[in-house]
Design an enzyme around this catalytic site. Structure first.
Site, short mmCIF file in Angstrom:
data_model
loop_
_atom_site.label_atom_id
_atom_site.label_comp_id
_atom_site.label_asym_id
_atom_site.label_seq_id
_atom_site.Cartn_x
_atom_site.Cartn_y
_atom_site.Cartn_z
N HIS A 277 11.52 -30.96 -8.58
CA HIS A 277 12.74 -31.50 -7.49
C HIS A 277 12.65 -30.41 -6.20
O HIS A 277 13.40 -29.39 -6.49
CB HIS A 277 13.86 -31.87 -7.60
CG HIS A 277 14.50 -32.68 -6.79
ND1 HIS A 277 14.06 -32.63 -5.96
CD2 HIS A 277 15.42 -33.81 -7.01
CE1 HIS A 277 14.97 -33.40 -4.96
NE2 HIS A 277 16.15 -33.77 -5.51
N CYS B 155 19.02 -33.46 -0.54
CA CYS B 155 18.18 -33.29 -1.19
C CYS B 155 17.12 -34.66 0.00
O CYS B 155 15.75 -34.67 0.04
CB CYS B 155 18.12 -33.65 -2.39
SG CYS B 155 18.73 -33.69 -3.60
N HIS C 187 12.66 -42.22 -4.10
CA HIS C 187 12.99 -41.21 -4.91
C HIS C 187 12.89 -40.58 -5.74
O HIS C 187 12.31 -39.09 -6.25
CB HIS C 187 13.79 -40.85 -4.53
CG HIS C 187 15.24 -39.85 -4.17
ND1 HIS C 187 15.14 -38.40 -3.21
CD2 HIS C 187 16.36 -39.44 -4.74
CE1 HIS C 187 16.00 -37.96 -3.82
NE2 HIS C 187 16.59 -38.00 -4.84
#
Length: 995
Positions: free
Chosen positions: A336, A163, A298
């Site tokens: 995401h 990620c 994040h």
């Protein structure tokens, strides 16, 4: 760490196609979450994954023609690659540069991409594996494909740290720039949710949100919602960006990367590692945590992840400070985006610093009290917050599932220096040339419409800066548009008018071309005496800094010999005839200044031709005389002419020399002084004799008119002037350009332009018609540009039939001429293939980069995740059919979108079996429809063939044409210019074998 400028951005995220749409989504507090699109998978088959997420619209659309990718290769490419290519183009445009300008440079490409799902989906069936699928399924090719298609030679690499991939890519790009490995870098990431597999993993780990929505730092947070996304930024060293006048969104002041190491689990976050990467980034940036106004976290919306991140952020930022540090996460808006998550946050932060406002955090109204944000010196923004004036600092975090963490520190862009005050303009705005280029006529029309809509939405005002920006950004593609404008209202009207034309090249062009296949051949025609008038070129002098500079230089050179300035004669309202000694120098100054102005704009002639006095300016332009020497000769010529006795003149007659022979036989003192065309002759001699001839011709119905001169140029009456010139010491050089001599009526060979030449030139007839015929015959010019204060020679050339299909241009066509005429000349040549030096058309204050609408790619072609089976040799390719519910695969563009060659091209017919075999082989290898593969289609530029495809083509051609036998690649390569050239080569091989 040195400062890195963010100069260009492009992105596409759920509910936000483009940078402006992305910012609007953030500022409105919107969310791009929706149901799983048809064609991805059937949600009912995977209930554990859920039926919603963040999906980019039309991810199957790809303008394969634009990037010269065959339909078969496009269908085999990972969709991530297809999203990245247009994103890279638009990001480079947004940086204020035409992407083609960077071809061959050491531009770097750094792309974050997570996993290799496309390869797993497509390579598992071994019976369908092809070379195209092999290269198309590699995640590592994501960056390489950009470098290949854009011809970049700098570092090119794909990054997979899960990620955090895309923000690590930014970190690596910045370090590459600082190490001088590249001067420009594209950095970012891409993610497409191709299957539910990773969603199943998240569900089994207890990390999947039930409703497919990330809710960062919210009491309702229950996990991750997966999303598509692509984003790229263009990075440059700050000093380079400022030197090139590029807009700077924000400055990357530092970044740091770390790893969790052996912690409490391979995929679990680590608070201490996150703290270390934050402190390292701030230390490198030279800032303290209390100076950080906000952090784009994040923030995945998982219970454990949010808790650990907030603890780390509080430990670092929770120092005594006046106001808490604002935090947020764009995942609340988008979901995401995995491999693109870091670049999504990076772009959000850069835009926030650019606009000086931080968007609100979605779900901030139900803050998770267990995170103890207030105690830790943190806060969620419930509404957009204005940043204070001056320099602001922000942080961006991105954490990888495997433990690779990265934090970037961004700062506000430096304030631009105060612009130089704009000089006063009389009554109108400065003129500019607005340019647009595209890969097909239909694409040009599409992009003209987009530009018109975007400019219409702007406040009304001058158009010069927009034009200058378009010259930097919207050039380089084969189909070109150019139009002049002074204000945005005029520009929008002319753009919209062009959209309605059959061929949208210019709304005012009488003759248009679909595509400039070669560089124009330009010839300059220099006007002689008789074209002068009061105030000639005054409007151009007032509006064009380039012309003003060159005319002042010519005036200075003449003043050294004349003892006075001719500028007032040129620009003032006084009739030049009242100062006869200044007339010839004034015309010479105008001719030289116009030619040098065009040269400074990048318009250089392939040959020159001067008429009478115009030969002096032509000689300077050709490099045969320098400015000072020519100025001395022109002043000498003018003074010697002024000393002649009165009583002579010239008569223009609409007849050829043959028709005039009887009249001239009766007046031996009158001669044919200029043979301009079959029905264009100028006579010279005593005034009384000319009057008698004029009366005789009138009786015959032949039109004649007295020219405004007191001398009989190019006749024996000029002998005293010729004698004075013959005695001059002339320093001349061999011309650097071909010169068509109006004295000899042909192209110059080795004759020097010395004193003897100029002496003979003033007393011998002007053989303009013969000289122009020689120039057209030898050089076949595409454009004839007349250099003088008003058109004369172009009209003569048209009447004489000497144009030869050339376009006629004039940068100063008469008393009303302004900088618009010079700009129109540059625009006309640009449309036909010249790449002008646009800066010379604009004052420095107008050389400011203005944002323009990004390139609009074709949406006619669609590709998705099912491939056609490889076609056996000898059969036409089957167009792949998508499974039920998916978008169509490799659909062919409409005829207007095809760019395989000129419209007049024809395909193979039944009477040409060799060409037919080649066309069938090309359609198999490339996956094209047969009608697309025309004779003139070029293998690389138009059909996108590479070396692998060439080998496949060779095998298929040999199978179809057994009489050819086996042909080596070395023999084949020279013939691979086009489909037609290959067919001709193979036909020759068959004939040779038959013999």
């Amino acid at each position: 760490m040195g400062d890195i400028a963010v100069v260009g951005i492009d992105c596409a995220f759920p509910g936000a196609a483009g940078v402006r749409a992305y910012w609007d989504l953030l500022m409105s507090g919107g969310a791009g979450i929706g149901p799983v699109p048809r064609g991805r998978w059937e949600a009912r088959d995977f209930p554990a994954v859920g039926d919603s997420g963040g999906f980019v619209d039309d991810v199957d659309v790809f303008d394969s023609d634009f990037f010269s990718v065959t339909p078969r290769e496009a269908a085999a490419m990972d969709p991530h690659h297809r999203l990245l290519l247009p994103c890279a183009w638009r990001a480079l445009e947004d940086s204020g540069r035409a992407p083609g300008e960077l071809a061959g440079t050491e531009t770097g490409v750094f792309v974050g991409v997570m996993g290799g799902e496309w390869g797993r989906l497509t390579m598992s069936d071994l019976t369908r594996v092809t070379p195209l699928l092999g290269s198309g399924s590699s995640a590592g090719m994501a960056a390489n494909r950009i470098s290949y298609h854009f011809d970049f030679t700098g570092p090119s690499l794909a990054v997979d740290t899960a990620c955090s991939s895309s923000l690590v890519a930014v970190h690596l790009a910045a370090n590459s720039l600082l190490a001088q490995e590249c001067d420009t870098a594209l950095a970012g990431g891409v993610n497409i949710v191709l299957s539910p597999s990773l969603g199943l993993v998240y569900g089994q780990l207890g990390l999947a949100a039930a409703d497919g929505r990330c809710k960062p730092f919210s009491a309702d947070a229950d996990g991750i919602g997966r999303s598509d996304g692509v984003g790229l930024v263009v990075l440059r060293r700050l000093e380079d960006a400022l030197a090139d006048g590029q807009r700077v969104y924000a400055v990357l002041r530092s970044s740091a990367v770390s790893q969790d190491g052996r912690s409490n689990g391979m995929i679990a976050p680590n608070r201490w590692s996150q703290e270390r990467v934050l402190r390292a980034a701030y230390r490198r940036a030279g800032v303290t945590p209390d100076q950080v106004a906000f952090v784009e976290a994040h923030g995945t919306g998982t219970v454990l992840g949010d808790a650990i991140e907030c603890a780390a952020l509080g430990s670092v930022h929770g120092v005594p400070r006046d106001t808490p540090c604002a935090i947020g996460s764009v995942k609340g808006n988008l979901g995401h985006t995995e491999g693109a998550a870091g670049i999504a946050g990076f772009i959000k932060t850069a835009l926030a610093l650019h606009h000086r406002i931080v968007p609100a955090s979605l779900y901030a109204d139900r803050e998770n009290s267990r995170l103890r944000l207030g105690e830790r010196g943190l806060r969620l923004l419930k509404s957009p917050t204005r940043l204070p004036r001056g320099r602001n600092t922000a942080g961006v975090s991105s954490f990888g599932m495997g433990g690779t963490n990265v934090h970037a520190v961004l700062g506000s862009a430096p304030r631009s220096p105060k612009a130089t005050p704009v000089r006063a303009r009389a009554a109108t705005e400065a003129v500019g040339v607005f340019t647009v280029s595209a890969d097909t006529p239909e694409a040009l029309r599409r992009n003209l419409a987009a530009q018109a809509d975007a400019i219409a939405a702007r406040p009304k005002g001058g158009a010069a800066a927009l034009c200058w920006s378009s010259n930097r950004i919207k050039t380089g593609l084969p189909h070109r548009f150019a139009v002049t404008a002074r204000d945005t209202g005029e520009l929008v009207a002319r753009l919209r008018r062009a959209v309605t034309l059959r061929t949208p090249v210019s709304p005012d062009a009488a003759v248009t071309t679909d595509r400039p296949w070669g560089r124009p051949v330009v010839a300059f025609l220099f006007t002689g005496q008789g074209s002068e008038f009061p105030g000639m070129t005054a409007g151009l002098y007032r509006e064009s800094p380039a012309y003003r500079r060159h005319l002042d230089e010519a005036d200075e050179a003449l003043a050294a010999h004349l003892g006075a300035s001719v500028r007032d004669v040129i620009l003032g309202g006084e009739d030049p005839a009242h100062r006869p000694v200044a007339v010839q120098p004034a015309l010479f100054a105008v001719g030289v200044a116009l030619a040098r102005t065009l040269a400074s704009v990048g318009v250089t002639p392939a040959a020159v031709l001067g008429h009478s006095l115009g030969e002096y300016a032509a000689a300077v332009t050709a490099g045969a005389l320098d400015m000072d020497e020519a100025a001395r000769l022109v002043v000498l010529r003018a003074r010697l002419t002024a000393g002649l006795p009165p009583g002579a003149g010239m008569l223009a007659v609409a007849a050829g020399a043959g028709e005039l022979a009887p009249a001239l036989a009766g007046e031996p003192d009158v001669v044919a002084a200029a043979l301009n065309g079959p029905a264009d002759t100028v006579l010279a001699g005593p005034l009384d004799a000319l009057a008698r001839i004029a009366g005789e011709l009138a009786g015959l119905g032949i039109r004649a008119g007295e020219l405004p001169t007191a001398h009989a140029f190019h006749s024996p009456l000029m002998a005293p002037v010729a004698a004075g010139l013959r005695a001059a010491d002339v320093r001349c050089a061999r011309p650097a350009l071909p010169v068509a001599s109006a004295r000899f009526g042909r192209m110059l060979r080795d004759e020097p332009l010395d004193a003897r030449y100029w002496a003979g030139q003033i007393e011998e007839p002007v053989l303009f018609d013969d000289a122009l015929a020689a120039l057209v015959r030898d050089l076949a010019p595409t454009h004839l540009i007349e250099i003088g204060p008003r058109p004369q020679l172009t009209g003569i050339a048209v009447r004489g039939g000497r144009v030869g299909g050339a376009e006629l241009l004039h940068p100063a066509p008469g008393p009303e001429a302004t900088a618009r005429d010079l700009a129109e000349t540059a625009g006309a040549l640009y449309r036909c293939g010249v790449d002008p030096l646009w800066e010379e058309l604009y004052v420095p204050e107008d050389r400011v980069v203005e944002p323009l609408a990004p390139y609009v790619f074709s949406s006619a072609q669609r590709y998705w995740d099912r491939l056609p089976a490889p076609a056996p040799a000898g059969t036409a390719p089957a167009v792949s059919q998508p499974p039920a519910g998916t978008a169509p695969t490799a659909s062919q563009p409409p005829a207007a979108e095809r760019r395989a060659g000129p419209e007049a091209a024809t395909g193979a017919g039944p009477g040409d079996p060799v060409l037919l075999a080649v066309v069938e082989a090309v359609t198999e290898v490339g996956g094209y429809a047969p009608e697309r593969v025309v004779r003139e289609a070029r293998f690389h530029e138009d059909l996108g063939f590479d070396s692998v495809m060439i080998m496949q083509l060779k095998n298929r051609v040999e199978a179809r044409l057994p009489r050819v036998g086996e042909v080596s690649v070395q023999r084949l390569l020279p013939a691979l210019r086009s489909v037609g050239s290959l067919a001709e080569f193979l036909d020759g091989v068959i004939m040779a074998r038959s013999a």
